[in-house]
Design a protein around this motif. Structure first.
Motif, PDB file in Angstrom:
ATOM      1  N   GLU A 119       0.746  -1.460  -0.388  1.00  0.00           N
ATOM      2  CA  GLU A 119      -0.023   0.174  -0.021  1.00  0.00           C
ATOM      3  C   GLU A 119       0.676   1.385  -0.399  1.00  0.00           C
ATOM      4  O   GLU A 119       0.641   2.261  -0.922  1.00  0.00           O
ATOM      5  N   VAL A 120       2.026   1.497   0.729  1.00  0.00           N
ATOM      6  CA  VAL A 120       2.657   2.370   0.821  1.00  0.00           C
ATOM      7  C   VAL A 120       3.639   2.410  -0.659  1.00  0.00           C
ATOM      8  O   VAL A 120       3.107   4.067  -0.953  1.00  0.00           O
ATOM      9  N   LEU A 121       3.792   1.468  -1.045  1.00  0.00           N
ATOM     10  CA  LEU A 121       4.875   2.004  -2.300  1.00  0.00           C
ATOM     11  C   LEU A 121       3.626   2.032  -3.559  1.00  0.00           C
ATOM     12  O   LEU A 121       4.112   2.839  -4.390  1.00  0.00           O
ATOM     13  N   ALA A 122       2.174   1.641  -3.660  1.00  0.00           N
ATOM     14  CA  ALA A 122       1.336   2.538  -3.976  1.00  0.00           C
ATOM     15  C   ALA A 122       1.137   3.628  -3.863  1.00  0.00           C
ATOM     16  O   ALA A 122       0.946   4.428  -4.943  1.00  0.00           O
ATOM     17  N   LEU A 154      -4.499   2.549  -1.871  1.00  0.00           N
ATOM     18  CA  LEU A 154      -4.509   3.834  -1.831  1.00  0.00           C
ATOM     19  C   LEU A 154      -5.112   3.877  -0.915  1.00  0.00           C
ATOM     20  O   LEU A 154      -5.533   4.216   0.473  1.00  0.00           O
ATOM     21  N   LYS A 155      -6.806   3.152  -1.485  1.00  0.00           N
ATOM     22  CA  LYS A 155      -7.479   3.598  -0.433  1.00  0.00           C
ATOM     23  C   LYS A 155      -7.374   2.471   0.953  1.00  0.00           C
ATOM     24  O   LYS A 155      -7.471   3.081   2.784  1.00  0.00           O
ATOM     25  N   GLY A 200      -5.882   6.875   8.809  1.00  0.00           N
ATOM     26  CA  GLY A 200      -6.684   7.732   8.957  1.00  0.00           C
ATOM     27  C   GLY A 200      -6.599   9.146   8.033  1.00  0.00           C
ATOM     28  O   GLY A 200      -6.831  10.318   8.922  1.00  0.00           O
ATOM     29  N   ALA A 201      -6.036   9.310   7.494  1.00  0.00           N
ATOM     30  CA  ALA A 201      -6.078  10.231   6.538  1.00  0.00           C
ATOM     31  C   ALA A 201      -6.323  10.703   4.881  1.00  0.00           C
ATOM     32  O   ALA A 201      -5.568   9.406   4.430  1.00  0.00           O
ATOM     33  N   ARG A 255      -7.790  13.648  -5.891  1.00  0.00           N
ATOM     34  CA  ARG A 255      -8.241  13.055  -7.028  1.00  0.00           C
ATOM     35  C   ARG A 255      -9.005  14.790  -7.632  1.00  0.00           C
ATOM     36  O   ARG A 255      -9.741  14.842  -7.530  1.00  0.00           O
ATOM     37  N   THR A 256      -8.879  14.765  -9.272  1.00  0.00           N
ATOM     38  CA  THR A 256      -9.525  15.460 -10.045  1.00  0.00           C
ATOM     39  C   THR A 256      -9.155  14.665 -10.888  1.00  0.00           C
ATOM     40  O   THR A 256      -8.625  14.088 -11.458  1.00  0.00           O
TER      41      THR A 256
END
Length: 298
Positions: A6-9, A37-38, A45-46, A51-52
């Motif tokens: 997840e950190v690498l993503a 990422l989610k 918790g942050a 995203r746009t």
């Protein structure tokens, strides 16, 4: 603790600037990058990434997170070269254990190896306790007789034969025994108070006079035998130099008091580090040349 994936993503998103590019860098799908990422944002918790439709932007939390993610990636990139170096280098510590009597065979071989491979830091531990290479943190150890452990590799080195030896002066003064029964009139130097001689399938139990010294250290028994105190029950590899020099002669040729196999034991490793293979290639043929190649048939 956040998942490294997840950190690498997150790091790939920040580095590449889009889900498509991040997915290509990580060799996965865009949906997988989004899921990771989610999961990371939920774990921390942050919100880390805004995203746009046109671009991605890091939040303040994401900016503070980014150096840690970059450090993780760099650490993982350095891991494989570090492992490759350890696997390929012929250097560093290498610990070998053996029992007392065989140590005089192994020590000169290890000294020759140390001269040939100066990067190795060789250590020889000598004791008569059966050691476990895994529990005792050893690279290799020499064991005799039997090895009952499926987690270890046992490489046969050869056989040791224990037989009777004496000095020429002792035999000239006390007489040459021609049969096992004639040993009753001689003082034996051995470990224990009884002895069984073997010749092929023939066994001959003996009850000789009490030994001069009941000692379980072959080196001491060899010293007493060389000093002419009696007939010593000694292993062949230990008396070989004295036989060549004429200091000792074998008594009752053809008879022996014991035989046992010797193994070089080490934990199973595949692939094997380069320094271990160098050790095996150097030590195995030299030890095998000093021991009997096989158990002679009766």
């Amino acid at each position: 603790m956040p998942s490294p994936d997840e950190v690498l993503a997150f790091e790939a998103l920040a580095r590449c600037g889009s889900f498509t590019a991040a997915a290509e860098a990580l060799a996965c799908t865009k949906s997988m990058v989004s899921l990771r990422l989610k999961a990371l944002e939920k774990q921390l918790g942050a919100v880390l990434v805004l995203r746009t439709t046109r671009r991605l932007a890091l939040t303040e939390a994401g900016q503070r997170m980014l150096p840690h993610a970059q450090a993780l990636r760099q650490s993982l990139l350095q891991m494989q070269p570090a492992v490759d170096s350890a696997q390929c280098a012929v250097e560093g510590p290498l610990v070998v254990s053996t029992y007392v009597s065989v140590s005089q065979l192994l020590a000169p071989i290890l000294a020759d190896l140390a001269r040939e491979q100066p990067g190795l830091r060789l250590r020889l531990e000598v004791n008569n306790r059966v050691q476990d290479p895994i529990a005792d943190v050893l690279d290799f150890c020499l064991r005799s007789r039997k090895v009952h452990d499926e987690s270890l590799v046992a490489r046969p080195l050869g056989w040791v034969e224990e037989a009777l030896y004496a000095t020429p002066d002792y035999l000239a003064a006390q007489g040459w025994p021609q049969t096992p029964d004639e040993l009753a009139t001689h003082r034996l130097i051995m470990d224990g108070s009884c002895l069984t001689l073997c010749r092929g399938a023939e066994l001959h139990p003996l009850q000789p006079a009490p030994p001069l010294l009941d000692c379980n250290l072959y080196q001491n028994n060899l010293m007493l035998t060389l000093q002419g105190h009696g007939i010593g029950a000694l292993p062949d590899f230990l008396v070989q130099p004295a036989l060549v020099s004429g200091q000792l002669q074998r008594v009752l040729p053809g008879w022996y008091s014991d035989r046992w196999p010797v193994f070089l034991v080490h934990p199973y490793r595949q692939p094997m580090p380069r320094k271990y293979q160098v050790f095996l290639d150097f030590v195995l043929p030299r030890l095998r040349a000093l021991l009997q190649p096989e158990h002679p048939a009766p």
